[in-house]
Design a protein around this motif. Structure first.
Motif, short mmCIF file in Angstrom:
data_model
loop_
_atom_site.label_atom_id
_atom_site.label_comp_id
_atom_site.label_asym_id
_atom_site.label_seq_id
_atom_site.Cartn_x
_atom_site.Cartn_y
_atom_site.Cartn_z
N GLN A 219 0.86 -1.18 0.00
CA GLN A 219 0.00 0.00 0.00
C GLN A 219 0.90 1.24 0.00
O GLN A 219 2.05 1.18 0.43
CB GLN A 219 -0.90 0.01 1.24
CG GLN A 219 -1.76 -1.24 1.37
CD GLN A 219 -2.63 -1.49 0.15
OE1 GLN A 219 -3.50 -0.68 -0.17
NE2 GLN A 219 -2.39 -2.59 -0.53
N SER B 40 3.89 -2.13 4.98
CA SER B 40 2.60 -2.66 4.53
C SER B 40 2.74 -3.87 3.61
O SER B 40 1.72 -4.44 3.19
CB SER B 40 1.80 -1.58 3.79
OG SER B 40 2.38 -1.27 2.53
N TRP C 120 1.77 -4.20 13.50
CA TRP C 120 1.66 -3.33 12.34
C TRP C 120 0.42 -3.72 11.53
O TRP C 120 0.44 -4.70 10.77
CB TRP C 120 2.90 -3.43 11.46
CG TRP C 120 4.16 -2.96 12.12
CD1 TRP C 120 4.33 -2.59 13.42
CD2 TRP C 120 5.44 -2.83 11.50
NE1 TRP C 120 5.63 -2.23 13.66
CE2 TRP C 120 6.34 -2.36 12.50
CE3 TRP C 120 5.93 -3.06 10.23
CZ2 TRP C 120 7.68 -2.13 12.25
CZ3 TRP C 120 7.26 -2.83 9.96
CH2 TRP C 120 8.13 -2.36 10.97
N ASN D 201 -1.19 -2.46 8.96
CA ASN D 201 -1.10 -2.44 7.49
C ASN D 201 -0.35 -3.66 6.96
O ASN D 201 -0.62 -4.13 5.85
CB ASN D 201 -0.42 -1.16 7.00
CG ASN D 201 -1.32 0.05 7.14
OD1 ASN D 201 -2.54 -0.06 7.07
ND2 ASN D 201 -0.73 1.22 7.34
#
Length: 256
Positions: free
Chosen positions: A123, A133, A221, A223
Motif C-alpha cells: 500500500q 505494509s 503493524w 497495514n
C-alpha cells in the motif's frame, strides 16, 4: 461429336487440376497453422523489458528516482553506500498498478555484500515506508551481508519471506551471478521460488499468519497484518537498500 468429347475431356481435366491444387493449398495451410507455436508467454505482461522504465515510479512520488537506471538490459539500483534509501535521489520503486492474484517472475543479482527485496501487495501510505505494509521476498548476498545471520532460522536470507519464513532449500547463487525468482499470490496462498524450486509457502490473513507476524519485527503493524488492504491487492515494489542490485525479465501473469 469428337469436338464435343474433346471439350468435355478438357473440362474434366481442368476440374481435376483445380481440385488437386486446392487440396495442396489446404495441406500447406494446415501445416503452416500447425507450425504456429502458442506459448504461455502470450498470457504474461512484461513489467520491465530492458529498455525503458515505462509504468514505474518512485514510492510516494510520480517520477523515477535518479538512482534507478538501465544497465545492459537490466534495471539497476545504484547503491549510495549509505543504507536504505540513502541516495540523494533514491528510494524504493513501484510499478504503478495494483495486482491481486498473480504470478510474478524476475531475475536478480547482487553486488558483494548487497541487500534489496521484492515487495508485493504494498500500500502507499503517506509518511510510512513501503515495507510497513508489504511482505518481502528477500534479495541478499547470503555470504557477506550481516542480515543473513540475523532473524530466526535463516529467515533473512535470499528468497525468504523476510524475517518470517526461511527459504528452504537455500539455493541462491553467489554475488555477481543471476538468480531466478518468483512470487505466486492466489486467494491468500503465497509461494516464493528461487532458481527453479519452491522455497516458501504460507497463507495470508489467517490465524496462523497473524501468529507468525506477532513473533516478528512486524508485530502490531496493522497495514502489514492486513497486507493488500481492504481489497487484498497492492503494488509490486523493488527496494533501495543502499547497494548495487540488478533486476531483469520482470513479468507478471494476472490470475483473477
Amino acid at each position: 461429336m469428337k469436338k464435343v468429347y474433346y471439350v468435355f475431356s478438357l473440362l474434366i481435366m481442368s476440374s481435376m487440376i483445380f481440385a488437386s491444387c486446392n487440396n495442396a493449398q489446404k495441406k500447406a495451410d494446415a501445416q503452416a497453422t500447425d507450425s504456429v507455436e502458442v506459448t504461455p508467454e502470450d498470457e504474461w505482461i512484461t513489467l520491465f523489458d530492458g529498455t525503458s522504465l515505462n509504468g514505474w515510479r518512485g514510492y510516494g512520488r510520480t517520477d523515477v528516482p535518479a538512482a534507478w537506471t538501465i544497465e545492459d538490459g537490466a534495471l539497476k539500483i545504484n547503491g549510495s553506500g549509505k543504507g536504505e534509501a540513502g541516495a540523494k535521489d533514491g528510494g524504493d520503486l513501484i510499478y504503478d498498478r495494483k495486482f491481486k492474484n498473480f504470478e510474478l517472475t524476475f531475475e536478480w543479482k547482487v553486488s558483494e555484500g548487497a541487500n534489496s527485496g521484492v515487495l508485493y501487495l504494498a500500500q502507499e501510505v503517506e509518511g510510512e515506508p513501503i515495507w510497513k505494509s508489504a511482505p518481502e521476498y528477500q534479495v541478499l548476498d547470503n555470504e557477506r551481508h550481516p542480515d543473513a545471520k540475523l532473524g530466526k532460522n535463516n529467515n533473512r536470507q535470499s528468497a525468504s519471506l523476510y524475517d518470517l519464513i526461511p527459504a528452504v532449500p537455500q539455493n541462491s547463487k553467489p554475488a555477481g551471478e543471476w538468480n531466478t525468482g518468483g512470487v505466486l499470490v492466489y486467494k491468500g496462498t503465497v509461494v516464493h521460488s528461487q532458481n527453479g524450486e519452491n522455497v516458501v509457502e504460507y497463507h495470508l490473513w489467517t490465524d496462523d499468519w497473524k501468529k507468525l507476524v506477532e513473533g516478528s519485527k512486524f508485530k502490531g503493524w496493522e497495514n502489514f497484518i492486513n497486507a493488500g488492504g481492504e481489497n487484498q491487492e497492492g503494488y509490486i515494489g523493488l527496494q533501495d537498500h543502499g547497494d548495487d542490485v540488478w533486476y531483469r525479465n520482470i513479468k507478471i501473469k494476472v490470475l483473477d
